[in-house]
Write a protein that holds these residues in place. Structure first.
Motif, PDB file in Angstrom:
ATOM      1  N   GLU A 187       0.842  -1.199   0.000  1.00 21.71           N
ATOM      2  CA  GLU A 187       0.000   0.000   0.000  1.00 21.71           C
ATOM      3  C   GLU A 187       0.877   1.247   0.000  1.00 21.71           C
ATOM      4  O   GLU A 187       1.943   1.277   0.609  1.00 21.71           O
ATOM      5  CB  GLU A 187      -0.910   0.018   1.228  1.00 21.71           C
ATOM      6  CG  GLU A 187      -2.002  -1.024   1.206  1.00 21.71           C
ATOM      7  CD  GLU A 187      -2.958  -0.872   2.378  1.00 21.71           C
ATOM      8  OE1 GLU A 187      -2.690  -0.014   3.254  1.00 21.71           O
ATOM      9  OE2 GLU A 187      -3.957  -1.599   2.423  1.00 21.71           O
ATOM     10  N   CYS A 188       0.413   2.305  -0.693  1.00 22.64           N
ATOM     11  CA  CYS A 188       1.142   3.575  -0.768  1.00 22.64           C
ATOM     12  C   CYS A 188       0.184   4.734  -0.525  1.00 22.64           C
ATOM     13  O   CYS A 188      -1.010   4.630  -0.800  1.00 22.64           O
ATOM     14  CB  CYS A 188       1.782   3.765  -2.148  1.00 22.64           C
ATOM     15  SG  CYS A 188       2.898   2.461  -2.665  1.00 22.64           S
ATOM     16  N   ILE A 189       0.749   5.823  -0.024  1.00 25.72           N
ATOM     17  CA  ILE A 189      -0.016   7.057   0.106  1.00 25.72           C
ATOM     18  C   ILE A 189       0.826   8.189  -0.473  1.00 25.72           C
ATOM     19  O   ILE A 189       2.028   8.285  -0.205  1.00 25.72           O
ATOM     20  CB  ILE A 189      -0.392   7.344   1.588  1.00 25.72           C
ATOM     21  CG1 ILE A 189      -1.238   8.611   1.703  1.00 25.72           C
ATOM     22  CG2 ILE A 189       0.843   7.453   2.464  1.00 25.72           C
ATOM     23  CD1 ILE A 189      -2.653   8.458   1.284  1.00 25.72           C
ATOM     24  N   GLY A 190       0.207   9.009  -1.312  1.00 26.99           N
ATOM     25  CA  GLY A 190       0.886  10.171  -1.872  1.00 26.99           C
ATOM     26  C   GLY A 190       0.170  11.425  -1.420  1.00 26.99           C
ATOM     27  O   GLY A 190      -0.906  11.747  -1.927  1.00 26.99           O
ATOM     28  N   PHE A 191       0.741  12.150  -0.462  1.00 21.65           N
ATOM     29  CA  PHE A 191       0.095  13.357   0.065  1.00 21.65           C
ATOM     30  C   PHE A 191       0.205  14.479  -0.958  1.00 21.65           C
ATOM     31  O   PHE A 191       1.291  14.825  -1.428  1.00 21.65           O
ATOM     32  CB  PHE A 191       0.728  13.768   1.393  1.00 21.65           C
ATOM     33  CG  PHE A 191       0.528  12.746   2.481  1.00 21.65           C
ATOM     34  CD1 PHE A 191      -0.724  12.566   3.045  1.00 21.65           C
ATOM     35  CD2 PHE A 191       1.575  11.950   2.923  1.00 21.65           C
ATOM     36  CE1 PHE A 191      -0.932  11.618   4.041  1.00 21.65           C
ATOM     37  CE2 PHE A 191       1.383  11.002   3.919  1.00 21.65           C
ATOM     38  CZ  PHE A 191       0.124  10.837   4.473  1.00 21.65           C
ATOM     39  N   GLY A 192      -0.959  15.037  -1.322  1.00 19.00           N
ATOM     40  CA  GLY A 192      -1.002  16.084  -2.331  1.00 19.00           C
ATOM     41  C   GLY A 192      -0.949  15.569  -3.754  1.00 19.00           C
ATOM     42  O   GLY A 192      -0.846  16.339  -4.708  1.00 19.00           O
ATOM     43  N   TRP A 193      -1.050  14.242  -3.946  1.00 14.80           N
ATOM     44  CA  TRP A 193      -0.931  13.639  -5.271  1.00 14.80           C
ATOM     45  C   TRP A 193      -2.280  13.262  -5.870  1.00 14.80           C
ATOM     46  O   TRP A 193      -2.345  12.621  -6.926  1.00 14.80           O
ATOM     47  CB  TRP A 193      -0.059  12.368  -5.197  1.00 14.80           C
ATOM     48  CG  TRP A 193       1.379  12.646  -4.912  1.00 14.80           C
ATOM     49  CD1 TRP A 193       1.900  13.064  -3.734  1.00 14.80           C
ATOM     50  CD2 TRP A 193       2.479  12.545  -5.815  1.00 14.80           C
ATOM     51  NE1 TRP A 193       3.254  13.219  -3.827  1.00 14.80           N
ATOM     52  CE2 TRP A 193       3.645  12.898  -5.101  1.00 14.80           C
ATOM     53  CE3 TRP A 193       2.599  12.170  -7.148  1.00 14.80           C
ATOM     54  CZ2 TRP A 193       4.901  12.908  -5.684  1.00 14.80           C
ATOM     55  CZ3 TRP A 193       3.866  12.176  -7.717  1.00 14.80           C
ATOM     56  CH2 TRP A 193       4.995  12.544  -6.994  1.00 14.80           C
ATOM     57  N   GLY A 194      -3.373  13.669  -5.247  1.00 12.03           N
ATOM     58  CA  GLY A 194      -4.696  13.262  -5.722  1.00 12.03           C
ATOM     59  C   GLY A 194      -4.994  13.646  -7.163  1.00 12.03           C
ATOM     60  O   GLY A 194      -5.713  12.934  -7.871  1.00 12.03           O
TER      61      GLY A 194
END
Length: 549
Positions: free
Chosen positions: A502-509
């Motif tokens: 799993e990954c999260i990209g903050f501000g990458w929406g």
């Protein structure tokens, strides 16, 4: 974004990753034990941190004389988190040993940075001190120190900033003693003087040392790692009422405090006072033992920080609309009467993040303008600025951050000269957005044993950042924007062997649709544990995505 991959090795185990990270940080086999079990600051020698023992002993002797003769001493501080904690460290030490001492922190708008003639005009009006000790400033304050000499006031400088050079040597202002180290922050330089005065009291001040060290972005190796490592432990156990109240308002659990907590919760609230209010209130908040007073002061810090955030974002938005002005420049220089002096450094930092160019932001006053700058790796901004010293009132700082003042009618001339110098001296390669990647890894390595191994490298910070790894030729298993405004990107990535993370990209929406259409990607990111609703899982935080198909 260009990846600067530090190692060509492809580690296959968590242990190999550890060895690789130590190598990337310049930690050899002999220094490994010291890295993972840093010395206590009490065990650091003056020689290790570059402080002249003769100078510090002169300072100690003069302070003991002041105590014996019941002289009046002023601790002259600075208005950022490093300066405020440095002031608290030395003032509390002097108070403990019975010296008649008072702190003085200049007002940013009224007095400017450091010990200056304007600040001395106010300081000397009520009661003339016998001794002034600077903390986190003073090393370039030649006019003010010369004035003190004429007034018959002794001065001790403790500072970590770069002195101005003269005839290829250091050019210190006149002072009875100069306790100086470019290896430390202002707070820890002052702490070494405190240690020589009262070793037991100094050991109780490490909670303040770590705030200054991390807030001032010191390289967290060697002595600074000692202060960060042991200081964070002290910060988690602090009995300071002000800090405990700050934790509560900032929603910080003492046992979970990390360098991240200092950078994004503690230091900004202290810094806000120096930007928009009175840094003396921040000092009082750290030092007071009165519970009711503490609550009042911390609430002032909280309110002022909220104002600072709103003001900063408003001015950053305005600055971004002027991006066409520096499209072909190697140095961003912005000036405006609308820029609040207290947040120009923050605006400069945001511009550097956005455009990968050094930035100077100038607050224009009726007669005098104030400037703050931030830089990128490889470009010494203070030395660039000093090349136009003949048109400036004063200048000081570090390779990565500097400040100066000038007559407002000289802004155009200085701007043109600086941008011409930048065109001549800054290599274009230094302005390419880049990310430092420790090494390429296979997805199979992203497990709890690797994450546990990486925890040994904490505390993270400048020079010892949370490791970023590269992963190539991955598939997008799932991707969707999340958050109230769909600003962030949640992803599941996988390899050809069916391994997923799993990954999260903050501000990458905003990349949701583009990512969903990609067949293969390369990803750079940090790895850690995500805890949500009591459940823990391995997660990668994305720093860059490259679509490769």
């Amino acid at each position: 974004m260009q990846w600067d991959i530090l190692s060509k090795e492809l580690p296959k185990t968590a242990e190999q990753v550890v060895d690789l990270l130590l190598h990337n940080r310049g930690v050899d086999a002999d220094a490994t034990l010291q890295f993972f079990s840093p010395k206590h600051p009490n065990d650091l020698t003056l020689e290790e941190v570059g402080i002249d023992p003769v100078q510090i002993q002169r300072a100690v002797a003069r302070i003991k004389q002041a105590k014996q003769n019941k002289e009046y001493v002023v601790v002259f501080g600075d208005y950022d988190a490093d300066g405020v904690t440095a002031t608290a460290i030395l003032w509390e030490t002097l108070y403990e040993m019975g010296v008649k001492a008072m702190p003085f922190i200049p007002n940013r708008e009224k007095h400017g940075y450091g010990i200056s003639n304007r600040s001395l005009d106010d300081l000397l009006v009520d009661k003339k001190p016998d001794l002034i000790i600077t903390v986190d400033n003073g090393i370039v304050a030649h006019p003010a120190l010369e004035r003190l000499q004429r007034e018959g006031i002794d001065a001790i400088i403790t500072d970590h900033h770069l002195p101005e050079t003269k005839n290829e040597g250091s050019n210190f202002p006149p002072a009875l003693a100069v306790v100086h180290s470019t290896k430390l922050c202002g707070a820890t330089t002052a702490w070494f003087l405190a240690r020589e005065l009262n070793r037991q009291k100094a050991a109780e001040l490490l909670d303040l040392c770590v705030i200054g060290t991390i807030a001032d972005q010191m390289i967290l190796l060697d002595a600074n790692r000692s202060f960060a490592f042991h200081g964070l432990e002290a910060l988690r156990k602090t009995k300071r009422i002000g800090l405990l109240n700050l934790y509560e308002l900032a929603d910080v659990k003492p046992e979970d405090i990390t360098s991240y907590s200092i950078n994004f919760a503690i230091a900004p609230r202290i810094n806000a006072m120096g930007r928009l209010g009175s840094a003396l209130d921040a000092l009082r908040a750290l030092c007071t033992k009165d519970k009711e007073k503490s609550l009042q002061l911390i609430q002032i810090l909280q309110t002022t920080n909220t104002q600072r955030q709103e003001l900063t974002w408003s001015m950053v938005d305005g600055a971004l609309k002027r991006a066409n002005e520096w499209e072909h420049e190697k140095l961003i220089v912005l000036s405006s009467k609308e820029y609040h002096e207290g947040v120009i450094g923050l605006i400069a930092g945001k511009l550097v993040e956005e455009f990968a160019k050094p930035a100077i932001v100038i607050s224009v006053g009726e007669n005098v303008a104030k400037a703050s700058s931030r830089s990128v790796s490889g470009i010494n901004i203070v030395e660039l600025i000093r090349q136009v010293r003949d048109e400036l009132i004063d200048v000081g700082g570090h390779p990565m951050a500097a400040g100066f003042s000038l007559q407002s009618d000289k802004i155009t001339s200085v701007t043109e000269r600086l941008q011409k110098l930048a065109q001549q001296q800054i290599e274009s390669a230094l302005l390419i957005p880049r990310i430092t990647v420790e090494a390429l890894l296979s997805l199979e390595l992203v497990k709890t044993d690797l994450i546990n191994a990486l925890k040994r490298f904490e505390p993270f910070g400048n020079g010892n950042t949370d490791p970023v790894f590269g992963f190539q030729n991955l598939q997008i298993v799932q991707a969707y924007a999340l958050g109230r405004e769909k600003k962030h990107l949640k992803m599941v990535i996988g390899n050809d062997d069916g391994m997923t993370v799993e990954c999260i990209g903050f501000g990458w929406g905003y990349l949701e649709q583009e990512i969903l259409q990609a067949k293969k990607v390369d990803i750079a990111g940090t790895v850690g544990i995500n805890e949500w609703n009591g459940k823990k899982s391995v997660q990668m935080v994305i720093k860059d995505v490259v679509i490769t198909d």
